[in-house]
Scaffold this motif. Structure first.
Motif, PDB file in Angstrom:
ATOM      1  N   ARG A   1      10.336   1.044  -0.420  1.00  0.00           N
ATOM      2  CA  ARG A   1      10.379   1.893  -1.623  1.00  0.00           C
ATOM      3  C   ARG A   1      11.530   2.882  -1.557  1.00  0.00           C
TER       4      ARG A   1
ATOM      5  N   GLU B   1       0.831  -1.205   0.000  1.00  0.00           N
ATOM      6  CA  GLU B   1       0.000   0.000   0.000  1.00  0.00           C
ATOM      7  C   GLU B   1       0.868   1.258   0.000  1.00  0.00           C
ATOM      8  N   GLY B   2       0.497   2.212  -0.845  1.00  0.00           N
ATOM      9  CA  GLY B   2       1.165   3.504  -0.855  1.00  0.00           C
ATOM     10  C   GLY B   2       2.424   3.582  -1.684  1.00  0.00           C
ATOM     11  N   VAL B   3       2.826   2.504  -2.320  1.00  0.00           N
ATOM     12  CA  VAL B   3       4.032   2.539  -3.159  1.00  0.00           C
ATOM     13  C   VAL B   3       3.685   3.153  -4.508  1.00  0.00           C
ATOM     14  N   THR B   4       4.384   4.210  -4.876  1.00  0.00           N
ATOM     15  CA  THR B   4       4.123   4.907  -6.138  1.00  0.00           C
ATOM     16  C   THR B   4       5.391   4.948  -6.973  1.00  0.00           C
ATOM     17  N   GLY B   5       5.230   5.250  -8.250  1.00  0.00           N
ATOM     18  CA  GLY B   5       6.365   5.418  -9.145  1.00  0.00           C
ATOM     19  C   GLY B   5       6.963   4.132  -9.663  1.00  0.00           C
TER      20      GLY B   5
ATOM     21  N   ALA C   1       5.923  -0.169 -10.915  1.00  0.00           N
ATOM     22  CA  ALA C   1       4.873  -1.109 -11.281  1.00  0.00           C
ATOM     23  C   ALA C   1       5.477  -2.490 -11.434  1.00  0.00           C
TER      24      ALA C   1
END
Length: 361
Positions: free
Chosen positions: A142, A72-76, A78
């Motif tokens: 991350r 949850e909450g990991v961005t940037g 894929a």
């Protein structure tokens, strides 16, 4: 999540290569499938109880891999992205990140190695350096993961989070080597050899490589050293002074580890020179230095945790230098090993048979 890892269960003993149950990624975490991970002196020292590791633990403090699962909450990022996992996180929130020193980030320095998995018998398994690279899959944060561009091989890119970042940080960020300066590098393992390349790229007028191993000295000359010193036969301090008109080197980068090497590095720097200490023999090692060298002679003696780099700024720079060919990684990868051959790579690293052995899952 069942995966396979090389687990250190007892110091100085064969690794237990087999299944572990990896925890599911929590907020800010992700699972990366390892494709390449270097084995260096830090790892065999951990294997020999020289790095305050607590078994059971998966060693390996940097790796390249492919993102598989996001918490949850990991961005940037894929699933499917190719990334380098570095042992130095940059949380951006602690005191040290706030003063521009993420090399001392509290996530790494104060929280220690996290529990990331369990053995089939229920024993908890930690991840060394918050990475635990010697496994088919890693549970990491991350804040220690960097996306990789196309065109840079996994085996080359996996060197980024260890020797490349530490050595280039020592040259460019800590010592700030200037064109024409004299640079002495004590110890020509993978860290010292990267420092030789860095000093050459910085425009040093004299690059002196110091090591008792003839093959390492020969490689240092091929990578840009203008002079080498056989420390097994000659006094390295006197030799460096002789090559620098009696003054000593403008910059000395210590990349060997033993207390004697640290002492020699300080002594061979000129007055008002800069000494960068990157090597560590044992977590309990102490160094004795002449007080005059630390006071009246005005030398700058600086530590080097991961080159004092700022990962968000410096990691893209080193990636670019490897991709462009400015940095030559080809001499560093001595052999490639399957994960099940980890006992062999540990012994070869300790015996100085490899510059860098690279493990693949």
């Amino acid at each position: 999540m069942r995966t396979r890892a090389a687990v250190l269960t007892d110091f100085d003993s064969p690794f237990l290569v087999g299944p572990i149950d990896l925890a599911e990624p929590g907020p800010g975490q992700l699972v990366v499938r390892m494709t390449a991970a270097p084995f260096c002196s830090t790892d065999w020292m951990g294997w020999r109880a020289m790095r305050r590791k607590v078994p059971p633990v998966v060693l390996g403090h940097t790796a390249v891999g492919v993102v598989e699962h996001l918490g949850e909450g990991v961005t940037g990022l894929a699933p499917g992205d190719r990334v380098v996992v570095a042992g130095t996180p940059q949380c951006g929130e602690c005191f040290y990140c706030g003063i521009g020193r993420p090399d001392q980030c509290s996530v790494l320095m104060d929280q220690g190695d996290p529990v990331v998995a369990a053995l089939p018998d229920g024993r908890e398994v930690r991840a060394a350096g918050r990475v635990g690279a010697y496994a088919e899959r890693m549970l990491v944060q991350r804040i220690q993961v960097h996306r990789l561009p196309e065109g840079l091989s996994d085996e080359t890119a996996c060197l980024l989070g260890c020797g490349v970042s530490t050595a280039l940080g020592a040259v460019f960020r800590i010592a700030e080597v200037q064109p024409g300066q004299s640079v002495a590098v004590v110890g020509l393992g993978h860290l010292g050899l990267w420092a030789v390349q860095g000093a050459r790229l910085a425009g040093a007028g004299l690059v002196i490589g110091i090591d008792g191993h003839p093959g390492r000295r020969e490689l240092a000359r091929a990578l840009g050293a203008s002079d080498t010193v056989d420390s097994a036969r000659h006094d390295p301090v006197a030799s460096v002074q002789a090559l620098t008109e009696g003054r000593g080197a403008d910059v000395v980068i210590e990349a060997a580890g033993p207390a004697l090497a640290t002492r020699q590095a300080v002594l061979m720097a000129r007055r008002a020179g800069t000494v960068v200490l990157a090597g560590v023999a044992h977590s309990a090692t102490e160094v004795e230095l002449p007080q005059l060298q630390l006071t009246v002679h005005g030398k700058r003696i600086l530590g080097c945790q991961n080159g004092q780099i700022r990962p968000d700024v410096d990691m893209p720079r080193w990636i670019g230098m490897l991709g462009s060919g400015e940095l030559d990684a080809s001499p560093f990868i001595t052999r490639r090993y399957a994960l099940g051959e980890i006992d062999t790579v540990a012994r070869r690293s300790m015996a100085l048979d490899d510059i860098t052995g690279v493990l693949t899952a």
